[in-house]
Design a protein around this motif. Structure first.
Motif, PDB file in Angstrom:
ATOM      1  N   GLY A 165      15.980  17.259   6.411  1.00 33.57           N
ATOM      2  CA  GLY A 165      16.620  18.405   5.788  1.00 33.57           C
ATOM      3  C   GLY A 165      15.737  19.640   5.774  1.00 33.57           C
ATOM      4  O   GLY A 165      15.890  20.495   4.892  1.00 33.57           O
ATOM      5  N   LEU A 166      14.831  19.735   6.758  1.00 33.34           N
ATOM      6  CA  LEU A 166      13.873  20.839   6.792  1.00 33.34           C
ATOM      7  C   LEU A 166      14.219  21.821   7.903  1.00 33.34           C
ATOM      8  O   LEU A 166      14.809  21.458   8.924  1.00 33.34           O
ATOM      9  CB  LEU A 166      12.454  20.306   7.017  1.00 33.34           C
ATOM     10  CG  LEU A 166      11.947  19.299   5.971  1.00 33.34           C
ATOM     11  CD1 LEU A 166      10.587  18.753   6.380  1.00 33.34           C
ATOM     12  CD2 LEU A 166      11.878  19.947   4.591  1.00 33.34           C
ATOM     13  N   HIS A 167      13.820  23.058   7.694  1.00 30.34           N
ATOM     14  CA  HIS A 167      13.977  24.103   8.702  1.00 30.34           C
ATOM     15  C   HIS A 167      12.613  24.736   8.968  1.00 30.34           C
ATOM     16  O   HIS A 167      11.648  24.492   8.239  1.00 30.34           O
ATOM     17  CB  HIS A 167      14.982  25.164   8.217  1.00 30.34           C
ATOM     18  CG  HIS A 167      16.317  24.603   7.831  1.00 30.34           C
ATOM     19  ND1 HIS A 167      17.269  24.233   8.759  1.00 30.34           N
ATOM     20  CD2 HIS A 167      16.848  24.334   6.601  1.00 30.34           C
ATOM     21  CE1 HIS A 167      18.337  23.778   8.135  1.00 30.34           C
ATOM     22  NE2 HIS A 167      18.114  23.819   6.820  1.00 30.34           N
ATOM     23  N   ASN A 168      12.533  25.536  10.005  1.00 28.64           N
ATOM     24  CA  ASN A 168      11.287  26.207  10.373  1.00 28.64           C
ATOM     25  C   ASN A 168      10.168  25.199  10.614  1.00 28.64           C
ATOM     26  O   ASN A 168       9.018  25.385  10.174  1.00 28.64           O
ATOM     27  CB  ASN A 168      10.873  27.212   9.284  1.00 28.64           C
ATOM     28  CG  ASN A 168       9.832  28.206   9.774  1.00 28.64           C
ATOM     29  OD1 ASN A 168       9.765  28.510  10.964  1.00 28.64           O
ATOM     30  ND2 ASN A 168       9.003  28.701   8.864  1.00 28.64           N
ATOM     31  N   VAL A 169      10.502  24.128  11.306  1.00 30.28           N
ATOM     32  CA  VAL A 169       9.518  23.087  11.618  1.00 30.28           C
ATOM     33  C   VAL A 169       8.797  23.446  12.920  1.00 30.28           C
ATOM     34  O   VAL A 169       9.423  23.839  13.902  1.00 30.28           O
ATOM     35  CB  VAL A 169      10.206  21.714  11.752  1.00 30.28           C
ATOM     36  CG1 VAL A 169       9.202  20.642  12.161  1.00 30.28           C
ATOM     37  CG2 VAL A 169      10.875  21.342  10.436  1.00 30.28           C
ATOM     38  N   ALA A 170       7.480  23.336  12.922  1.00 33.21           N
ATOM     39  CA  ALA A 170       6.679  23.660  14.107  1.00 33.21           C
ATOM     40  C   ALA A 170       7.047  22.733  15.259  1.00 33.21           C
ATOM     41  O   ALA A 170       7.381  21.556  15.041  1.00 33.21           O
ATOM     42  CB  ALA A 170       5.194  23.535  13.787  1.00 33.21           C
TER      43      ALA A 170
END
Length: 230
Positions: A165-170
């Motif tokens: 549920g994460l965004h802006n993941v490297a």
């Protein structure tokens, strides 16, 4: 046409092929020297202290990342059985999410843990250090990911991050390095060394040179047999 002239065409063909085989052997020796240079760089980086994550990290560079761990965000990568004092134990690589001051999120592989479902560490290490790993993509024989249970078999930060549920993941992952925990501990077992590519170019060179030598002897045998024919 004399028997000697009849050997001209196969002789030229054999000569060309021998030259090609020798050229391949020399090429492998050149690659051997190139690979030895890479391995020397890795060994030098192995003993160097980690540096704060730069904008463009150099290959084989140990880096350190500062940020805050996102509580409760964890996943397991792979399915590997380790031998322990209590016998074989299944487990996987524990992945947790670290948010940098820039708000970018980096997934960190903290090491193998004896877990079959991901459980985030209550006190993960601050400022983890290790090396960066490029994303991998599922192949024909990859296991089927199970995002609902946080289980993954392909090291794909974008997919794993989305499952958390994460965004802006490297678009890369940090493989943590550090000391091994005591035997039988439930703590992660981090990587101990930087990855070193295989160096088999010397064997490959010998193989090509060997093929060239065999071809020469085969042609000599063929020519003698042809010249001895009535």
């Amino acid at each position: 046409m004399s028997r000697a002239k009849a050997l001209l065409a196969p002789g030229l063909a054999a000569l060309v092929l021998v030259c090609v085989l020798i050229a391949l052997g020399i090429w492998q020796l050149q690659r051997l020297k190139w690979k030895e240079g890479i391995i020397a760089e890795i060994r030098q980086a192995q003993t160097a202290p980690p540096v704060p994550l730069p904008a463009n990290p150099a290959p084989y560079q140990k880096v350190q990342i500062a940020g805050d761990w996102l509580p409760g965000k964890a996943a397991l990568y792979g399915d590997e059985i380790h031998d322990t004092p209590n016998g074989p134990v299944p487990g996987g690589e524990l992945l947790m999410a670290l948010q940098r001051p820039s708000r970018e999120i980096i997934l960190v592989d903290l090491g193998w843990v004896p877990q079959q479902s991901p459980v985030a560490l209550a006190n993960p290490p601050s400022n983890p250090a290790g090396y960066l790993h490029a994303p991998l993509h599922a192949g024909w024989f990859s296991g089927k990911d199970d995002p609902a249970h946080g289980l993954y078999y392909t090291l794909d930060p974008a997919k794993i991050g989305a499952g958390m549920g994460l965004h802006n993941v490297a678009p890369y992952m940090l493989i943590a390095m550090g000391p091994m925990p005591p035997p039988g501990s439930a703590m992660p077992q981090p990587a101990q060394d930087l990855p070193t590519p295989p160096n088999n170019h010397y064997q490959y060179a010998l193989t090509w040179f060997g093929f060239a030598g065999v071809l020469v002897f085969e042609f000599i045998f063929f020519a003698r047999k042809r010249l001895q024919q009535p």
